[in-house]
Motif scaffolding. Structure first.
Motif, short mmCIF file in Angstrom:
data_model
loop_
_atom_site.label_atom_id
_atom_site.label_comp_id
_atom_site.label_asym_id
_atom_site.label_seq_id
_atom_site.Cartn_x
_atom_site.Cartn_y
_atom_site.Cartn_z
N CYS A 188 0.90 -1.28 -0.06
CA CYS A 188 -0.01 -0.05 0.16
C CYS A 188 0.97 1.15 0.07
O CYS A 188 0.51 2.31 -0.54
CB CYS A 188 -0.95 0.11 1.03
N HIS A 189 2.05 1.20 0.69
CA HIS A 189 3.14 2.26 0.62
C HIS A 189 3.32 2.71 -0.69
O HIS A 189 3.47 4.03 -1.19
CB HIS A 189 4.40 2.00 1.56
N LEU A 190 3.65 1.77 -1.56
CA LEU A 190 3.98 1.77 -2.94
C LEU A 190 2.89 2.49 -3.88
O LEU A 190 2.84 2.93 -5.11
CB LEU A 190 4.55 0.38 -3.56
N LYS A 191 1.79 2.18 -3.25
CA LYS A 191 0.50 2.68 -4.07
C LYS A 191 0.10 3.86 -3.66
O LYS A 191 -0.95 4.49 -4.18
CB LYS A 191 -0.59 1.66 -3.99
N GLY A 192 0.57 4.42 -2.69
CA GLY A 192 0.35 5.88 -2.24
C GLY A 192 -0.29 5.91 -0.73
O GLY A 192 -1.01 7.26 -0.74
N ASN A 237 -5.42 -0.11 0.95
CA ASN A 237 -6.70 -0.70 1.53
C ASN A 237 -6.96 0.46 2.93
O ASN A 237 -6.16 0.80 3.65
CB ASN A 237 -6.33 -1.85 2.16
N VAL A 238 -8.31 0.66 2.86
CA VAL A 238 -8.92 1.46 4.03
C VAL A 238 -10.09 0.89 4.48
O VAL A 238 -10.87 0.41 3.76
CB VAL A 238 -9.24 3.15 3.46
N THR A 239 -10.27 1.11 5.96
CA THR A 239 -11.46 0.58 6.37
C THR A 239 -12.19 1.75 7.24
O THR A 239 -11.72 2.69 7.46
CB THR A 239 -11.24 -0.50 7.43
N VAL A 240 -13.39 1.80 6.96
CA VAL A 240 -14.41 2.90 7.64
C VAL A 240 -15.25 1.79 8.70
O VAL A 240 -16.13 1.16 8.14
CB VAL A 240 -15.16 3.68 6.69
N ASP A 241 -14.94 1.92 9.82
CA ASP A 241 -15.80 1.13 10.86
C ASP A 241 -15.72 -0.32 10.56
O ASP A 241 -16.88 -1.21 10.53
CB ASP A 241 -16.90 1.71 11.10
N GLY A 242 -14.52 -0.81 9.98
CA GLY A 242 -14.52 -2.19 9.52
C GLY A 242 -14.85 -2.50 8.15
O GLY A 242 -14.72 -3.61 7.62
N GLU A 243 -15.55 -1.59 7.36
CA GLU A 243 -15.68 -1.90 6.21
C GLU A 243 -14.73 -1.45 5.09
O GLU A 243 -14.15 -0.58 4.98
CB GLU A 243 -17.18 -1.04 5.81
#
Length: 80
Positions: free
Chosen positions: A11-15, A52-58
């Motif tokens: 993810c670091h490589l993807k920004g 990858n990001v989660t918002v309250d687990g989603e």
């Protein structure tokens, strides 16, 4: 609301750094520091997608160019 951003190597490589900075700026701009908690984590296991990001687990996949759209369409509606 808890937003977790992957800062692992893929993810670091993807920004992921730009995504973190963008979210920090948007949270501050909208005065949501008391409502939105930003957290970093390592691998979330979905490395083939964007950051990858989660918002309250989603799960969500966010690109540096898409941070503002993600914030406006996903975060803001959930805090209002």
């Amino acid at each position: 609301m808890k937003i977790t951003i992957c800062i692992g190597s893929s993810c670091h490589l993807k920004g992921s750094r730009q995504v973190v900075e963008g979210l920090q700026n948007l949270v501050a701009k909208h005065n949501l520091k008391d409502i939105v908690e930003l957290e970093g984590t390592f691998c979330m296991g979905k490395c083939q997608t964007g950051v990858n990001v989660t918002v309250d687990g989603e799960f969500f996949s966010v690109t540096p160019d898409g941070v503002e759209t993600f914030f406006e369409t996903t975060v803001l509606p959930r805090v209002k």
